[in-house]
Design a protein around this motif. Structure first.
Motif, PDB file in Angstrom:
ATOM      1  N   LYS A 143       0.824  -1.209   0.000  1.00  0.00           N
ATOM      2  CA  LYS A 143       0.000   0.000   0.000  1.00  0.00           C
ATOM      3  C   LYS A 143       0.859   1.260   0.000  1.00  0.00           C
ATOM      4  CE  LYS A 143      -3.754   2.156   2.667  1.00  0.00           C
ATOM      5  NZ  LYS A 143      -4.607   2.023   3.876  1.00  0.00           N
ATOM      6  N   SER A 173      -5.307   6.149  -1.243  1.00  0.00           N
ATOM      7  CA  SER A 173      -4.196   5.197  -1.305  1.00  0.00           C
ATOM      8  C   SER A 173      -4.350   4.275  -2.506  1.00  0.00           C
ATOM      9  CB  SER A 173      -4.119   4.369  -0.026  1.00  0.00           C
ATOM     10  OG  SER A 173      -5.263   3.557   0.117  1.00  0.00           O
ATOM     11  N   THR A 221      -1.931   0.682  -4.533  1.00  0.00           N
ATOM     12  CA  THR A 221      -0.921  -0.355  -4.298  1.00  0.00           C
ATOM     13  C   THR A 221       0.109  -0.369  -5.428  1.00  0.00           C
ATOM     14  OG1 THR A 221      -2.320  -2.010  -5.383  1.00  0.00           O
ATOM     15  CG2 THR A 221      -2.458  -1.853  -2.979  1.00  0.00           C
TER      16      THR A 221
END
Length: 219
Positions: free
Chosen positions: A162, A179, A181
């Protein structure tokens, strides 16, 4: 009587002739049955050439069953040997890294399957790569709540990790609810909307790893 005798004689002759003919056929049939069946020509397949890796300093590794052997023992994928010389077999078992005493800085790289050299590299294959993040906004000036993208590259960070956005507010870094990944190639892209007007100081964060600070002005 003579006529009858002649017929009997002729009958005997015919019977004997048939018997003799059968006797002649029997050995021929037996000989045919005992004759060996024709054999197919043997197909010869060329044996694979043995693979040997000459790492220098009089040391040669033999590859058996796709595995390089050193001192009679097969190296396991990911294994490192430091026995006067340096050997490392990659995790997938396809590349062998070597370095002999007095061999200088570069580490030699070998293709295990063919035994051919793949060149050299300066860094040890087992050296840990320092984690790092880059970050670049798609625009440096936007309207309030106008969407922009922040893209970057992650080094030394596993895929799927993340990555979040931080904003500096009154001298303190705050983590925003935005956020994404890291993908398999180490890249990431994050869609962001900012509402705080003025010059926004921003950075990306993944664990203890931080990107350089970048700014976006909200009009």
């Amino acid at each position: 009587m003579r006529h009858t005798t002649h017929r009997r004689s002729a009958l005997r002759t015919a019977t004997i002739s048939v018997a003799v003919g059968a006797a002649l056929l029997a050995p021929a049939a037996a000989a045919l049955a005992s004759a060996p069946a024709p054999q197919q020509a043997a197909v010869r397949t060329a044996a694979p050439k043995p693979v040997k890796i000459d790492i220098g300093a009089g040391v040669t590794l033999e590859v058996k069953g796709g595995k390089p052997y050193y001192n009679g023992k097969a190296l396991k994928p990911g294994q490192t040997v430091q026995d006067g010389i340096y050997l490392h077999l990659s995790a997938d078992g396809k590349k062998l890294y070597s370095k002999t005493q007095g061999g200088g800085t570069p580490y030699a790289i070998w293709d295990v399957k063919t035994g051919k050299s793949l060149g050299t590299q300066k860094n040890s294959p087992t050296a840990k790569v320092k984690a790092a993040l880059t970050a670049k906004p798609s625009a440096t000036s936007v309207k309030a709540w106008q969407e922009l993208r922040v893209s970057g590259k992650a080094t030394g960070i596993k895929a799927g990790t993340k990555v979040g956005l931080q904003q500096k507010q009154r001298g303190t870094w705050k983590t925003l609810p935005a956020s994404t990944t890291v993908n398999k190639s180490g890249a990431y892209t994050l869609r962001v909307k900012l509402g705080l007007k003025g010059k926004n100081e921003l950075r990306m964060k993944s664990g203890a790893t931080l990107s350089p600070v970048f700014t976006v002005t909200v009009r």
